[in-house]
Design an enzyme around this catalytic site. Sequence first.
Site, short mmCIF file in Angstrom:
data_model
loop_
_atom_site.label_atom_id
_atom_site.label_comp_id
_atom_site.label_asym_id
_atom_site.label_seq_id
_atom_site.Cartn_x
_atom_site.Cartn_y
_atom_site.Cartn_z
N GLY A 275 0.85 -1.19 0.00
CA GLY A 275 0.00 0.00 0.00
C GLY A 275 0.88 1.23 0.00
O GLY A 275 1.10 1.90 -1.01
N CYS A 342 -10.34 21.59 17.72
CA CYS A 342 -10.26 21.87 19.15
C CYS A 342 -9.68 20.69 19.91
O CYS A 342 -10.37 20.02 20.68
CB CYS A 342 -11.65 22.23 19.66
SG CYS A 342 -12.29 23.65 18.77
N1 LLP Z 1 -2.04 -6.23 4.09
C1 LLP Z 1 -2.63 -6.23 5.30
C2 LLP Z 1 -3.28 -7.43 5.78
C3 LLP Z 1 -2.58 -5.06 6.08
O1 LLP Z 1 -3.14 -5.05 7.28
C4 LLP Z 1 -1.93 -3.89 5.58
C5 LLP Z 1 -1.89 -2.67 6.36
C6 LLP Z 1 -1.35 -3.95 4.30
C7 LLP Z 1 -1.42 -5.15 3.58
C8 LLP Z 1 -0.67 -2.79 3.66
O2 LLP Z 1 0.46 -2.38 4.37
P1 LLP Z 1 1.46 -1.29 3.77
O3 LLP Z 1 2.13 -1.90 2.56
O4 LLP Z 1 0.68 -0.08 3.40
O5 LLP Z 1 2.41 -1.04 4.87
N2 LLP Z 1 -2.64 3.70 9.19
C9 LLP Z 1 -1.27 3.28 9.38
C10 LLP Z 1 -0.95 2.02 8.61
C11 LLP Z 1 -1.85 0.86 8.96
C12 LLP Z 1 -1.54 -0.36 8.15
C13 LLP Z 1 -2.60 -1.38 8.31
N3 LLP Z 1 -2.42 -2.55 7.52
C14 LLP Z 1 -0.35 4.43 8.99
O6 LLP Z 1 -0.84 5.49 8.63
O7 LLP Z 1 0.86 4.31 9.10
#
Ligand code: LLP
Length: 419
Positions: A275, A342
């Site tokens: 992602g 706020c």
């Molecule tokens: N696959 C699964 C099962 C996941 O839970 C996630 C992310 C991904 C793939 C993708 O991960 P990435 O490649 O984006 O690291 N809101 C947080 C990140 C939460 C990630 C949750 N799961 C932030 O802003 O850092």
Amino acid sequence: MHHFQYKNNELYCETVRVADVARAVGTPLYLYSRRTLRRHFRAFDGAFDGVRHLTCFSVKSNPNLAVLNLFAREGGGMDIVSGGELYRALRAGVDPGKIVFSGVGKGAQDMADALAAGILMFNVESVQELRKLNDIAGAAGKTAPVALRVNPDVDPGTHPYISTGLRENKFGIDIREAMEHYAAAAGMDHLRVAGVSCHIGSQLTEVSPFVAALRKVKDLVRRLEERGIPVEYLDLGGGLGITYDRETPPHPKAYAEAIAGEMGGSGPTLILEPGRVIAGNAGILVTEVLYTKVSNDKTFVIVDAGMNDLMRPSLYNSYHAIEPVRKSRRGTVVADVVGPICESGDFFAKARELYAFEPGDLAAIMSAGAYGFSMASNYNSRPRACEVMVDGDRFEVIRERETREDLVRGERIPGFPAD
Ligand code: LLP
């Protein structure tokens, strides 16, 4: 490499002046570079050319239809975690046969919808979920393809809120107990074991935890096959990090080489769920400086974006670079950059040396393409920002700014008798 660069002290997205977009659509706004998104997708996906694989973009990181459609056209699949994400992926033209459904709390309707769509695989996280999926598939006269998401107990060395692969986390099934769960799944009439999955965390800046997890999962695959349970897919999740500040994450090529080296030539098809590494540095949040104020020797730069627009700094204390959209020779100042909400937690930077912004200036909050808009809310009754995509010298609104009418959509004042 991304396409947000200065020319003559003006910030450009590809060949469009960021200030021109802000003038046309107002602020705050999310701005994405299509060429950067595509470049990152190709760099990642292409790095795995040597192994049978499927790149499933993690929808939660940036679910805009325009973004999903771009990756669908590149041949990508999607990693979804809800019926809403399934709906988006299908609306964006994603091949359902390339969708994997992860998540620790899938609802019955979401499972039924995904089955009806004919997705590639359900990544299941508990025995109860296996039973529920088996019942739903039976009722629909279908067979559900499943993987178990195992927890390999590997420390990803990242922020505790975004690490998922440790035994203490709520995610997955303890890898030591996976065999009995697989035996249960294999015994259910309406399930077909298709794979093994894991995801150890997000924003990882080293390759070694991925390799450690892969080794443990490969060992499980071997034991499953010995037991007569063939494994078609090995889903390694997402999690590769990006540079927000001074991090030095491995290039997708190095990541892919390490993983491909472990996979060898044969064996299951590899699934990846990136992602952030694709979308993170392909988007910025553009905001206007409303006021500056000095109190108790502290300087505050108050901008028109808030934690409702980008909550990562508030939630994870995460770093996002903040740059002027137009640079002049004003020098720097040490300041807090804060929003209008706020809450004291409504900040984008604290005690940081920054360009000396003045009211009316535009600021770019960098690296906001992943988990930016997707985590936005309406807190303080603020309409969510618009999203714009640039391609070369053109730009298009890909999500309109919300209106005040949107804020109250679906709300009703009840007709109870007067007090
Ligand atoms: N696959 C699964 C099962 C996941 O839970 C996630 C992310 C991904 C793939 C993708 O991960 P990435 O490649 O984006 O690291 N809101 C947080 C990140 C939460 C990630 C949750 N799961 C932030 O802003 O850092």
